[in-house]
Write a protein that holds these residues in place. Structure first.
Motif, short mmCIF file in Angstrom:
data_model
loop_
_atom_site.label_atom_id
_atom_site.label_comp_id
_atom_site.label_asym_id
_atom_site.label_seq_id
_atom_site.Cartn_x
_atom_site.Cartn_y
_atom_site.Cartn_z
N ARG A 128 48.67 50.96 33.43
CA ARG A 128 48.39 50.95 35.16
C ARG A 128 46.35 50.33 36.00
NH1 ARG A 128 52.89 52.53 37.73
NH2 ARG A 128 54.29 52.74 37.18
N VAL A 129 46.16 50.50 34.65
CA VAL A 129 44.60 51.03 35.81
C VAL A 129 44.55 49.09 35.55
CG1 VAL A 129 42.34 51.10 34.91
CG2 VAL A 129 44.39 53.15 34.50
N GLN A 130 44.44 48.55 34.33
CA GLN A 130 44.72 46.90 34.57
C GLN A 130 45.42 46.57 35.42
OE1 GLN A 130 41.81 46.26 32.74
NE2 GLN A 130 41.93 48.19 32.10
N ALA A 131 46.59 46.93 36.24
CA ALA A 131 47.50 46.75 37.05
C ALA A 131 46.74 47.02 38.45
CB ALA A 131 48.67 47.38 36.97
N GLU A 132 46.14 47.69 38.69
CA GLU A 132 45.15 48.26 39.88
C GLU A 132 43.82 46.92 39.46
OE1 GLU A 132 45.80 49.61 42.36
OE2 GLU A 132 47.57 50.08 41.36
N ARG A 133 43.06 46.85 38.58
CA ARG A 133 42.05 45.73 38.84
C ARG A 133 42.43 44.88 39.02
NH1 ARG A 133 39.36 45.76 33.16
NH2 ARG A 133 37.83 44.67 34.81
N ILE A 134 43.95 43.82 38.64
CA ILE A 134 44.53 43.11 38.87
C ILE A 134 44.48 42.87 40.83
CG2 ILE A 134 46.29 41.34 38.63
CD1 ILE A 134 47.01 42.14 35.78
N ARG A 135 45.49 43.41 41.03
CA ARG A 135 45.49 43.72 42.50
C ARG A 135 45.03 43.67 43.10
NH1 ARG A 135 49.46 47.92 40.39
NH2 ARG A 135 51.67 46.58 40.62
N ALA A 136 43.17 44.14 42.54
CA ALA A 136 42.28 43.83 43.59
C ALA A 136 41.64 43.26 43.56
CB ALA A 136 41.43 45.74 43.10
N GLY A 137 41.51 41.66 42.48
CA GLY A 137 41.55 40.44 42.66
C GLY A 137 40.00 40.61 41.44
N GLN A 138 39.96 41.89 40.84
CA GLN A 138 38.47 41.96 39.89
C GLN A 138 39.51 40.99 38.62
OE1 GLN A 138 38.41 45.92 39.02
NE2 GLN A 138 37.68 46.87 41.59
N ILE A 139 40.29 40.90 38.47
CA ILE A 139 40.11 40.12 36.87
C ILE A 139 41.43 38.83 36.79
CG2 ILE A 139 39.14 41.53 35.41
CD1 ILE A 139 42.34 43.16 34.71
N LYS A 140 41.74 38.21 36.84
CA LYS A 140 43.23 37.15 36.71
C LYS A 140 44.00 36.66 35.75
CE LYS A 140 40.78 35.82 41.13
NZ LYS A 140 40.69 35.22 42.76
N PRO A 141 44.15 37.31 35.05
CA PRO A 141 44.69 36.54 33.92
C PRO A 141 46.27 36.29 34.53
CG PRO A 141 45.52 39.42 34.00
CD PRO A 141 44.59 39.32 35.24
N GLN A 142 46.52 35.20 33.88
CA GLN A 142 47.59 33.97 34.03
C GLN A 142 49.04 34.27 33.55
OE1 GLN A 142 47.19 32.08 36.79
NE2 GLN A 142 45.33 33.03 36.39
#
Length: 290
Positions: A128-142
């Motif tokens: 869930r923490v990583q999901a928030e980073r993804i939504r914030a555009g901090q990381i972009k795993p494909q």
């Protein structure tokens, strides 16, 4: 205060508050030994009743995240879940915290996680923490691929169990409830990322093994392993319905994890260990597919 969506029990709101508080502790928003905000403030922030908030806090006490003292509030007591998510240098063959290692794995374009655990509680919080980073555009795993091994639900486990009544079925029912809740939460958060097109490709698979988990294992991107033994301890737990009992249980959220990273030398101790644990996981996973 808005009306709670799940009726008298506040079940959905209870889970929402519980998940959010876990996520905040996993992200380091509430530091080790820090007091949570007063119940009145939290209830107002989440738009729930004090009863619903107290249920969530009682569950966090039972799971080992916080300690609540009448008149003193609720204090964060688990180190493993409150480390910052900023990746740190690899600590080969040394103790490590799950949060930073998961964060580092999610920095890659393709995230591959193989997990063997008693429940999915720890992983749920960190995903869930990583999901928030993804939504914030901090990381972009494909691509995110998660394979998880859990104990078969019909398996009779030596823990957790009641100290006074070892055969009390409510203790196992509580364990199954926790496992199912966090498994459903993982499915939900990953599905949301896919539906929102935040991550183009997501594959979540869960298999149940007739094995007693004496350790937890995280294999990350095929190149690193986190391994930790479960330590049995006596502690107070809360059963469904609110009754508190003394139980023999393991604290997965506080388990010491050893971090191993494969290097360019396939014969090195680190590389051999990672390869061995990956082979073990793959063998069990493939066996359960037959």
């Amino acid at each position: 205060m808005g009306q709670e969506r799940s009726g008298a029990g506040g079940g959905k709101e209870f889970l929402r508050v519980l998940d959010e508080l876990r996520t905040r502790m996993a992200a380091g928003d509430y530091a080790l030994n820090a007091l949570l905000p007063p119940q009145r403030e939290l209830a107002k922030e989440f738009g729930v009743s004090r009863d619903t908030l107290q249920r969530a806090l009682k569950e966090l006490v039972s799971e080992g995240w916080i300690r609540s003292t009448q008149g003193s509030g609720s204090r964060v007591i688990k180190v493993q879940h409150i480390q910052p998510v900023t990746p740190r240098p690899s600590m080969q063959g040394r103790t490590a915290m799950l949060g930073p290692i998961i964060a580092e794995a999610f920095e890659q374009p393709e995230v591959l996680l193989d997990v063997y655990t008693l429940t999915s509680e720890s992983l749920d919080a960190h995903i869930r923490v990583q999901a928030e980073r993804i939504r914030a555009g901090q990381i972009k795993p494909q691509r995110i691929t998660l394979r998880m091994l859990l104990p078969a639900e019909e398996l009779e486990l030596p823990y957790p169990r009641s100290v006074e009544a070892p055969d009390d079925p409510r203790v196992k029912a509580r364990l199954l409830s926790i496992t199912r809740r966090h498994t459903a939460s993982l499915r939900e958060v990953l599905q949301e990322l896919r539906v929102q097109r935040a991550v183009p490709h997501i594959d979540l698979q869960i298999r149940h093994a007739p094995l007693m988990p004496t350790f937890k294992l995280y294999m990350l991107n095929g190149s690193a392993a986190l391994h930790g033994l479960y330590i049995v301890t006596e502690r107070r737990i809360v059963l469904q319905g609110g009754e508190e009992i003394d139980a023999l249980d393991v604290l997965g959220v506080g388990a010491t994890l050893m971090h191993y990273v494969a290097d360019s030398d396939p014969t090195s101790t680190e590389s051999v260990y990672v390869a061995t644990m990956q082979s073990w996981f793959d063998s069990v996973w493939n066996l359960l597919a037959t």
